[in-house]
Design an enzyme around this catalytic site. Structure first.
Site, mmCIF file in Angstrom:
data_model
loop_
_atom_site.group_PDB
_atom_site.id
_atom_site.type_symbol
_atom_site.label_atom_id
_atom_site.label_comp_id
_atom_site.label_asym_id
_atom_site.label_seq_id
_atom_site.Cartn_x
_atom_site.Cartn_y
_atom_site.Cartn_z
ATOM 1 N N VAL A 181 1.458 -37.365 36.267
ATOM 2 C CA VAL A 181 2.569 -38.233 36.673
ATOM 3 C C VAL A 181 2.305 -38.821 38.051
ATOM 4 O O VAL A 181 2.493 -40.030 38.283
ATOM 5 C CB VAL A 181 3.899 -37.460 36.647
ATOM 6 C CG1 VAL A 181 5.039 -38.337 37.158
ATOM 7 C CG2 VAL A 181 4.206 -36.985 35.229
ATOM 8 N N TYR A 182 1.871 -37.985 38.969
ATOM 9 C CA TYR A 182 1.579 -38.460 40.332
ATOM 10 C C TYR A 182 0.527 -39.565 40.312
ATOM 11 O O TYR A 182 0.710 -40.635 40.913
ATOM 12 C CB TYR A 182 1.104 -37.289 41.180
ATOM 13 C CG TYR A 182 0.682 -37.661 42.578
ATOM 14 C CD1 TYR A 182 1.612 -37.992 43.544
ATOM 15 C CD2 TYR A 182 -0.667 -37.666 42.942
ATOM 16 C CE1 TYR A 182 1.225 -38.325 44.836
ATOM 17 C CE2 TYR A 182 -1.070 -37.992 44.219
ATOM 18 C CZ TYR A 182 -0.116 -38.316 45.170
ATOM 19 O OH TYR A 182 -0.513 -38.648 46.448
ATOM 20 N N ALA A 183 -0.582 -39.320 39.611
ATOM 21 C CA ALA A 183 -1.652 -40.316 39.566
ATOM 22 C C ALA A 183 -1.193 -41.592 38.870
ATOM 23 O O ALA A 183 -1.602 -42.696 39.248
ATOM 24 C CB ALA A 183 -2.878 -39.740 38.855
#
Length: 245
Positions: A152-154
């Site tokens: 999700v972060y990436a």
């Protein structure tokens, strides 16, 4: 216009990479607005350090996921310093989990801050930055590494990289550059939190320099892009990671 007359906003500037960027830009002659979400004492400490070194800085609270709050942030900077020349889109949060284990709260919070927050500031900067300004978005080298548990972060940062390239084209004719800096593993609280020493050392050894980056390493890359020597770099992603990817 000299750097001494230029004004920079650094979102998420109260600690870590953001604080290092704010301090570096102040040393380079910029007046700096340090945005923070909730760590007012940390932001005030950065302001104090800048002022003690002879620079100009203010600390301003704003939740970047709130478009109205971002507009008020720019309003205050304009009324205090007379305008805005540089936006450093640094505010971000990191929550690690495998995609299958990522609940809605994990997904929504990172999209709200990392993606929507960057978008809100980009949109406001497009309306406010003076001719010849600079925008630097903070991404991550995990976009290239594609490590487990960073899905999700990436994904939010990959979207920021796409916005970077498109925004650089949309600002045609105003001499405003838009770039991104994508750090690798960097020794900040955000990176170190929740990681074992073994994992930290393993990540540090992944690049040929065999060390973690420092906030000052990233601040130097940002300073290049917003300085006189970075004016021909536009629409690019600079992966500041010691050669990891």
């Amino acid at each position: 216009m000299s750097n001494q007359q230029k004004v920079a906003i650094v979102t998420g500037g109260s600690r870590g990479i953001g604080a290092a960027i704010a301090e570096r830009l102040a040393r380079d002659g910029f007046s700096v607005a340090i945005n923070f979400a909730g760590r007012s004492a940390d932001a005030d400490a950065v302001v104090q350090q800048i002022e003690q070194a002879g620079g100009r800085a203010i600390a301003l609270q704003a939740d970047v996921s709130d478009a109205a709050a971002v507009a008020r942030l720019f309003d205050t900077v304009e009324s205090t310093f007379g305008g805005v020349d540089v936006l450093i889109n640094n505010a971000g949060i990191l929550k690690l989990a495998a995609i299958a284990d990522s609940d809605d709260a994990l997904f929504d919070s990172q999209v709200a801050v990392n993606l929507k927050g960057s978008f809100n500031a980009l949109r406001e900067a497009a309306r406010r930055l003076r001719t010849g300004g600079r925008i630097v978005n903070l991404s991550t080298s995990v976009v290239g590494l594609k490590l487990e548990n960073y899905g999700v972060y990436a994904a939010t940062k990959a979207a920021v990289e796409t916005l970077t390239a498109i925004r650089s084209k949309e600002l045609r004719g105003r001499s405003i550059t838009v770039n991104a800096v994508a750090p690798g593993p960097t020794a900040t609280d955000l990176f170190l939190d929740g990681k074992s020493e073994e994992l930290v050392q393993r990540l540090a050894k992944m690049n040929p320099m065999e060390r973690l980056g420092t906030p000052d390493d990233i601040a130097s890359a940002v300073a290049f892009l917003v300085g006189a020597d970075g004016g021909w770099i536009n629409g690019q992603v600079l992966r500041a990671n010691g050669g990891m990817v």
